[in-house]
Motif scaffolding. Structure first.
Motif, PDB file in Angstrom:
ATOM      1  N   PRO A 130       0.829  -1.212   0.000  1.00  0.00           N
ATOM      2  CA  PRO A 130       0.000   0.000   0.000  1.00  0.00           C
ATOM      3  C   PRO A 130       0.864   1.263   0.000  1.00  0.00           C
ATOM      4  O   PRO A 130       1.891   1.334   0.685  1.00  0.00           O
ATOM      5  N   GLY A 131       0.449   2.232  -0.784  1.00  0.00           N
ATOM      6  CA  GLY A 131       1.163   3.502  -0.850  1.00  0.00           C
ATOM      7  C   GLY A 131       2.302   3.527  -1.836  1.00  0.00           C
ATOM      8  O   GLY A 131       2.793   4.605  -2.192  1.00  0.00           O
ATOM      9  N   VAL A 132       2.754   2.363  -2.290  1.00  0.00           N
ATOM     10  CA  VAL A 132       3.850   2.292  -3.261  1.00  0.00           C
ATOM     11  C   VAL A 132       3.278   2.439  -4.674  1.00  0.00           C
ATOM     12  O   VAL A 132       2.317   1.754  -5.028  1.00  0.00           O
ATOM     13  N   VAL A 133       3.859   3.317  -5.445  1.00  0.00           N
ATOM     14  CA  VAL A 133       3.399   3.543  -6.813  1.00  0.00           C
ATOM     15  C   VAL A 133       4.079   2.541  -7.747  1.00  0.00           C
ATOM     16  O   VAL A 133       5.302   2.424  -7.762  1.00  0.00           O
ATOM     17  N   HIS A 134       3.249   1.811  -8.498  1.00  0.00           N
ATOM     18  CA  HIS A 134       3.754   0.856  -9.487  1.00  0.00           C
ATOM     19  C   HIS A 134       3.533   1.450 -10.873  1.00  0.00           C
ATOM     20  O   HIS A 134       2.398   1.747 -11.246  1.00  0.00           O
ATOM     21  N   THR A 135       4.608   1.612 -11.626  1.00  0.00           N
ATOM     22  CA  THR A 135       4.445   2.073 -13.000  1.00  0.00           C
ATOM     23  C   THR A 135       3.828   0.954 -13.831  1.00  0.00           C
ATOM     24  O   THR A 135       3.855  -0.226 -13.446  1.00  0.00           O
ATOM     25  N   ARG A 136       3.284   1.306 -14.976  1.00  0.00           N
ATOM     26  CA  ARG A 136       2.728   0.292 -15.867  1.00  0.00           C
ATOM     27  C   ARG A 136       3.812  -0.688 -16.311  1.00  0.00           C
ATOM     28  O   ARG A 136       3.567  -1.879 -16.457  1.00  0.00           O
ATOM     29  N   GLU A 137       5.020  -0.156 -16.518  1.00  0.00           N
ATOM     30  CA  GLU A 137       6.129  -1.012 -16.937  1.00  0.00           C
ATOM     31  C   GLU A 137       6.493  -2.009 -15.834  1.00  0.00           C
ATOM     32  O   GLU A 137       6.799  -3.168 -16.108  1.00  0.00           O
ATOM     33  N   GLN A 138       6.462  -1.557 -14.569  1.00  0.00           N
ATOM     34  CA  GLN A 138       6.765  -2.459 -13.458  1.00  0.00           C
ATOM     35  C   GLN A 138       5.712  -3.557 -13.337  1.00  0.00           C
ATOM     36  O   GLN A 138       6.035  -4.712 -13.048  1.00  0.00           O
ATOM     37  N   LEU A 139       4.454  -3.201 -13.569  1.00  0.00           N
ATOM     38  CA  LEU A 139       3.398  -4.204 -13.523  1.00  0.00           C
ATOM     39  C   LEU A 139       3.557  -5.208 -14.664  1.00  0.00           C
ATOM     40  O   LEU A 139       3.351  -6.410 -14.476  1.00  0.00           O
ATOM     41  N   MET A 140       3.918  -4.718 -15.852  1.00  0.00           N
ATOM     42  CA  MET A 140       4.154  -5.636 -16.966  1.00  0.00           C
ATOM     43  C   MET A 140       5.290  -6.600 -16.634  1.00  0.00           C
ATOM     44  O   MET A 140       5.183  -7.811 -16.848  1.00  0.00           O
ATOM     45  N   ASP A 141       6.374  -6.072 -16.076  1.00  0.00           N
ATOM     46  CA  ASP A 141       7.522  -6.915 -15.729  1.00  0.00           C
ATOM     47  C   ASP A 141       7.157  -7.940 -14.659  1.00  0.00           C
ATOM     48  O   ASP A 141       7.493  -9.120 -14.764  1.00  0.00           O
ATOM     49  N   GLY A 142       6.475  -7.475 -13.610  1.00  0.00           N
ATOM     50  CA  GLY A 142       6.213  -8.335 -12.469  1.00  0.00           C
ATOM     51  C   GLY A 142       5.093  -9.332 -12.675  1.00  0.00           C
ATOM     52  O   GLY A 142       5.155 -10.451 -12.154  1.00  0.00           O
TER      53      GLY A 142
END
Length: 244
Positions: free
Chosen positions: A183-195
């Motif tokens: 919670p509170g951590v910003v995930h970029t779209r690129e980070q979500l794609m990677d993870g």
């Protein structure tokens, strides 16, 4: 180079992929490429044939053309998911975003727009199967996350809001879990794609946005002030720290 190829073949060994494509030349090209990577490949030229084949020999993944004659890809995807979840990579010649969103809503994990490279298709297939393996290898001891009114059961892969279970596709669950874990951590779209997906592509941002929009609707956030997932404009998404 040879060692890398051997490892790739070992990764694919014993995995069965069902290719559903009515264009014989495309079906054969996909079959040959996946077979060369070590996959066992089944081919069906239409929807009923795909359902029959999957019923007799359940595949580990389905490569499914959206534009099939008669019974289209969306109907086939829906039918395949009725008995047990199977990951689906959708192929489409359409560029309309609504067609892709509809595919995701039926349970598709990813899509490729024709024309596509066989190398890219292979990368997607392997990434999806790695994610499936990660899901299946999760131990029963994984903790249950509680974020205000939201409960995420990692071992059973279920989520509930105010005690009422919500129906998420495996990909939607992974996205929600990734956000809810921090919670509170910003995930970029690129980070979500990677993870979550395990790779990036030029349309990655739109794909992520489509999935997050559906998750929000299922969480009851459609058209309302975000209760759980908040957009960080120009960056990505975060799970709200205050979810009361």
């Amino acid at each position: 180079m040879a060692r890398g190829y051997d490892e790739s073949v070992m990764e694919a060994n014993s995995r069965t992929v069902l290719v559903v494509e009515d264009e014989a030349a495309i079906a054969e090209a996909v079959r040959a490429r996946l077979a060369s990577e070590g996959f066992r490949v089944l081919v069906a030229g239409d929807g009923p044939g795909a359902i029959d084949t999957a019923g007799q020999e359940p595949p580990d993944l389905v490569v499914l053309d959206l534009m099939l004659p008669g019974m289209d890809g969306l109907e086939v995807c829906r039918a395949l998911q009725k008995t047990a979840w199977v990951p689906v990579l959708m192929l489409t010649a359409r560029t309309d975003e609504s067609d892709k969103v509809a595919g995701f809503a039926m349970g598709a994990d990813d899509y490729l727009t024709k024309p596509f490279s066989l190398r890219e298709l292979t990368v997607r297939v392997k990434a999806i199967l790695r994610r499936v393996e990660r899901i299946r290898s999760m131990g029963d001891g994984s903790e249950e996350l509680r974020r205000g009114a939201l409960t995420v059961d990692q071992s059973r892969r279920r989520a509930a809001v105010d005690g009422e279970e919500i129906q998420l596709t495996p990909l939607e669950f992974d996205i929600l879990l990734t956000l809810a874990r921090s919670p509170g951590v910003v995930h970029t779209r690129e980070q979500l794609m990677d993870g979550v997906w395990g790779y990036r592509d030029f349309a990655g941002g739109r794909v992520v946005d489509s999935h997050v929009a559906r998750i929000r609707r299922k969480l009851g956030e459609d058209g309302q002030e975000p209760r759980f997932i908040q957009t960080v404009h120009g960056v990505g998404y975060t799970f709200r720290e205050d979810t009361s």
